[in-house]
Design a protein around this motif. Structure first.
Motif, PDB file in Angstrom:
ATOM      1  N   PHE A 152     -10.846  -8.421  -1.177  1.00 11.18           N
ATOM      2  CA  PHE A 152     -11.027  -6.970  -1.211  1.00 11.18           C
ATOM      3  C   PHE A 152      -9.691  -6.245  -1.312  1.00 11.18           C
ATOM      4  O   PHE A 152      -9.542  -5.296  -2.086  1.00 11.18           O
ATOM      5  N   ALA A 153      -8.707  -6.686  -0.551  1.00  8.46           N
ATOM      6  CA  ALA A 153      -7.394  -6.037  -0.559  1.00  8.46           C
ATOM      7  C   ALA A 153      -6.780  -6.075  -1.959  1.00  8.46           C
ATOM      8  O   ALA A 153      -6.196  -5.084  -2.417  1.00  8.46           O
ATOM      9  N   ARG A 154      -6.939  -7.188  -2.640  1.00 10.44           N
ATOM     10  CA  ARG A 154      -6.428  -7.305  -4.012  1.00 10.44           C
ATOM     11  C   ARG A 154      -7.186  -6.354  -4.932  1.00 10.44           C
ATOM     12  O   ARG A 154      -6.597  -5.679  -5.763  1.00 10.44           O
ATOM     13  N   HIS A 155      -8.504  -6.324  -4.781  1.00 11.45           N
ATOM     14  CA  HIS A 155      -9.347  -5.471  -5.628  1.00 11.45           C
ATOM     15  C   HIS A 155      -9.024  -3.989  -5.426  1.00 11.45           C
ATOM     16  O   HIS A 155      -8.961  -3.224  -6.385  1.00 11.45           O
ATOM     17  N   ALA A 156      -8.827  -3.582  -4.197  1.00 10.75           N
ATOM     18  CA  ALA A 156      -8.681  -2.158  -3.867  1.00 10.75           C
ATOM     19  C   ALA A 156      -7.293  -1.597  -4.180  1.00 10.75           C
ATOM     20  O   ALA A 156      -7.133  -0.378  -4.266  1.00 10.75           O
ATOM     21  N   PHE A 157      -6.312  -2.450  -4.356  1.00 12.77           N
ATOM     22  CA  PHE A 157      -4.936  -1.978  -4.517  1.00 12.77           C
ATOM     23  C   PHE A 157      -4.791  -0.907  -5.589  1.00 12.77           C
ATOM     24  O   PHE A 157      -4.196   0.140  -5.364  1.00 12.77           O
ATOM     25  N   LYS A 158      -5.340  -1.146  -6.768  1.00 13.98           N
ATOM     26  CA  LYS A 158      -5.172  -0.190  -7.868  1.00 13.98           C
ATOM     27  C   LYS A 158      -5.939   1.108  -7.652  1.00 13.98           C
ATOM     28  O   LYS A 158      -5.721   2.076  -8.356  1.00 13.98           O
ATOM     29  N   ARG A 159      -6.827   1.126  -6.690  1.00 12.45           N
ATOM     30  CA  ARG A 159      -7.615   2.335  -6.387  1.00 12.45           C
ATOM     31  C   ARG A 159      -7.098   3.026  -5.131  1.00 12.45           C
ATOM     32  O   ARG A 159      -7.770   3.871  -4.565  1.00 12.45           O
ATOM     33  N   THR A 160      -5.906   2.646  -4.709  1.00  6.51           N
ATOM     34  CA  THR A 160      -5.328   3.196  -3.489  1.00  6.51           C
ATOM     35  C   THR A 160      -4.339   4.310  -3.830  1.00  6.51           C
ATOM     36  O   THR A 160      -3.489   4.142  -4.696  1.00  6.51           O
ATOM     37  N   THR A 161      -4.477   5.418  -3.147  1.00  4.66           N
ATOM     38  CA  THR A 161      -3.679   6.605  -3.462  1.00  4.66           C
ATOM     39  C   THR A 161      -2.256   6.542  -2.907  1.00  4.66           C
ATOM     40  O   THR A 161      -1.371   7.191  -3.435  1.00  4.66           O
ATOM     41  N   ASP A 162      -2.038   5.780  -1.859  1.00  5.87           N
ATOM     42  CA  ASP A 162      -0.698   5.693  -1.245  1.00  5.87           C
ATOM     43  C   ASP A 162      -0.213   4.248  -1.244  1.00  5.87           C
ATOM     44  O   ASP A 162       0.010   3.649  -0.204  1.00  5.87           O
ATOM     45  N   GLN A 163      -0.019   3.704  -2.427  1.00  2.86           N
ATOM     46  CA  GLN A 163       0.339   2.292  -2.573  1.00  2.86           C
ATOM     47  C   GLN A 163       1.638   1.930  -1.856  1.00  2.86           C
ATOM     48  O   GLN A 163       1.811   0.785  -1.460  1.00  2.86           O
ATOM     49  N   LYS A 164       2.515   2.904  -1.646  1.00  2.00           N
ATOM     50  CA  LYS A 164       3.782   2.610  -0.951  1.00  2.00           C
ATOM     51  C   LYS A 164       3.533   2.180   0.495  1.00  2.00           C
ATOM     52  O   LYS A 164       4.384   1.567   1.118  1.00  2.00           O
ATOM     53  N   ASN A 165       2.361   2.481   1.036  1.00  2.00           N
ATOM     54  CA  ASN A 165       2.015   2.111   2.416  1.00  2.00           C
ATOM     55  C   ASN A 165       1.166   0.844   2.499  1.00  2.00           C
ATOM     56  O   ASN A 165       0.673   0.501   3.569  1.00  2.00           O
ATOM     57  N   TYR A 166       1.005   0.155   1.381  1.00  2.00           N
ATOM     58  CA  TYR A 166       0.077  -0.983   1.345  1.00  2.00           C
ATOM     59  C   TYR A 166       0.497  -2.137   2.251  1.00  2.00           C
ATOM     60  O   TYR A 166      -0.301  -2.997   2.578  1.00  2.00           O
ATOM     61  N   PHE A 167       1.753  -2.126   2.703  1.00  3.08           N
ATOM     62  CA  PHE A 167       2.219  -3.155   3.645  1.00  3.08           C
ATOM     63  C   PHE A 167       1.361  -3.168   4.909  1.00  3.08           C
ATOM     64  O   PHE A 167       1.249  -4.200   5.573  1.00  3.08           O
ATOM     65  N   LYS A 168       0.736  -2.050   5.248  1.00  8.65           N
ATOM     66  CA  LYS A 168      -0.110  -1.952   6.449  1.00  8.65           C
ATOM     67  C   LYS A 168      -1.303  -2.902   6.381  1.00  8.65           C
ATOM     68  O   LYS A 168      -1.822  -3.331   7.414  1.00  8.65           O
ATOM     69  N   VAL A 169      -1.734  -3.230   5.183  1.00  8.17           N
ATOM     70  CA  VAL A 169      -2.900  -4.111   5.019  1.00  8.17           C
ATOM     71  C   VAL A 169      -2.601  -5.504   5.568  1.00  8.17           C
ATOM     72  O   VAL A 169      -3.496  -6.207   6.026  1.00  8.17           O
ATOM     73  N   ASN A 170      -1.342  -5.902   5.577  1.00 10.04           N
ATOM     74  CA  ASN A 170      -0.969  -7.217   6.102  1.00 10.04           C
ATOM     75  C   ASN A 170      -1.444  -7.433   7.536  1.00 10.04           C
ATOM     76  O   ASN A 170      -1.688  -8.568   7.952  1.00 10.04           O
ATOM     77  N   ASP A 171      -1.599  -6.364   8.296  1.00  8.40           N
ATOM     78  CA  ASP A 171      -2.003  -6.482   9.699  1.00  8.40           C
ATOM     79  C   ASP A 171      -3.408  -7.043   9.889  1.00  8.40           C
ATOM     80  O   ASP A 171      -3.739  -7.506  10.973  1.00  8.40           O
ATOM     81  N   VAL A 172      -4.242  -7.010   8.859  1.00 11.80           N
ATOM     82  CA  VAL A 172      -5.615  -7.509   9.007  1.00 11.80           C
ATOM     83  C   VAL A 172      -5.697  -9.030   8.859  1.00 11.80           C
ATOM     84  O   VAL A 172      -6.724  -9.626   9.171  1.00 11.80           O
ATOM     85  N   PHE A 173      -4.607  -9.643   8.410  1.00 15.36           N
ATOM     86  CA  PHE A 173      -4.643 -11.088   8.163  1.00 15.36           C
ATOM     87  C   PHE A 173      -4.150 -11.902   9.342  1.00 15.36           C
ATOM     88  O   PHE A 173      -3.223 -11.508  10.046  1.00 15.36           O
ATOM     89  N   SER A 174      -4.777 -13.058   9.528  1.00 15.81           N
ATOM     90  CA  SER A 174      -4.386 -13.980  10.585  1.00 15.81           C
ATOM     91  C   SER A 174      -3.330 -14.967  10.108  1.00 15.81           C
ATOM     92  O   SER A 174      -2.556 -15.485  10.905  1.00 15.81           O
ATOM     93  N   PHE A 175      -3.318 -15.241   8.812  1.00 12.79           N
ATOM     94  CA  PHE A 175      -2.443 -16.281   8.276  1.00 12.79           C
ATOM     95  C   PHE A 175      -1.318 -15.691   7.431  1.00 12.79           C
ATOM     96  O   PHE A 175      -1.545 -14.802   6.614  1.00 12.79           O
ATOM     97  N   ASP A 176      -0.126 -16.226   7.628  1.00 17.54           N
ATOM     98  CA  ASP A 176       1.027 -15.784   6.842  1.00 17.54           C
ATOM     99  C   ASP A 176       0.816 -16.029   5.352  1.00 17.54           C
ATOM    100  O   ASP A 176       1.292 -15.259   4.518  1.00 17.54           O
ATOM    101  N   SER A 177       0.088 -17.088   5.015  1.00 14.13           N
ATOM    102  CA  SER A 177      -0.142 -17.391   3.603  1.00 14.13           C
ATOM    103  C   SER A 177      -0.931 -16.265   2.927  1.00 14.13           C
ATOM    104  O   SER A 177      -0.671 -15.930   1.769  1.00 14.13           O
ATOM    105  N   SER A 178      -1.852 -15.649   3.645  1.00 13.69           N
ATOM    106  CA  SER A 178      -2.613 -14.526   3.087  1.00 13.69           C
ATOM    107  C   SER A 178      -1.717 -13.313   2.893  1.00 13.69           C
ATOM    108  O   SER A 178      -1.790 -12.616   1.877  1.00 13.69           O
ATOM    109  N   LYS A 179      -0.850 -13.065   3.872  1.00  7.41           N
ATOM    110  CA  LYS A 179       0.094 -11.948   3.776  1.00  7.41           C
ATOM    111  C   LYS A 179       1.010 -12.137   2.574  1.00  7.41           C
ATOM    112  O   LYS A 179       1.251 -11.207   1.800  1.00  7.41           O
ATOM    113  N   GLU A 180       1.496 -13.368   2.395  1.00  6.23           N
ATOM    114  CA  GLU A 180       2.374 -13.687   1.275  1.00  6.23           C
ATOM    115  C   GLU A 180       1.656 -13.485  -0.055  1.00  6.23           C
ATOM    116  O   GLU A 180       2.211 -12.920  -0.994  1.00  6.23           O
ATOM    117  N   GLU A 181       0.417 -13.957  -0.115  1.00  8.34           N
ATOM    118  CA  GLU A 181      -0.342 -13.834  -1.355  1.00  8.34           C
ATOM    119  C   GLU A 181      -0.556 -12.367  -1.716  1.00  8.34           C
ATOM    120  O   GLU A 181      -0.405 -11.968  -2.871  1.00  8.34           O
TER     121      GLU A 181
END
Length: 118
Positions: free
Chosen positions: A81-110
């Protein structure tokens, strides 16, 4: 005349980078209804499909993307979902906040790699 030209140029740039989003995320009322609809799905696949459909037709803020991601039980769904929603996000500069929903570093990296490439 110069102001109009500048505004038009900025608008075109925003439209291109946000796939048609004009800078305004979903209203709180509509977003609350969307969260309820997604949350009412019994299966993870249904939740993901519903969330993708909603985000395809509406612009979202980064905070709204985070709230939707938290409805998913599985890391894979959150990332999809995070990948899908990125292009529809109005404040992409803040997208780093989405990393907080992940449990695994590999997901954050991806997600970070995806955001960097797009």
């Amino acid at each position: 005349s110069i102001t109009t030209t500048t505004t038009t140029t900025n608008h075109q740039a925003n439209s291109k980078s946000n796939s048609g989003c004009k800078g305004f995320p979903m209203s709180q009322t509509n977003f609350s209804a969307a969260l309820k609809t997604i949350g009412n799905s019994n299966f993870e696949d249904s939740k993901l499909t519903t969330a993708k459909n909603i985000s395809s037709k509406n612009c979202l803020s980064t905070d709204q993307v985070v709230k939707i991601c938290k409805l998913f039980n599985f890391e894979e769904s959150k990332l999809a979902f995070a990948r899908h929603a990125f292009k529809r996000t109005t404040d992409q500069k803040n997208y780093f906040k989405v990393n907080d929903v992940f449990s695994f570093d590999s997901s954050k990296e991806e997600l970070n790699n995806f955001v960097t490439e797009n």
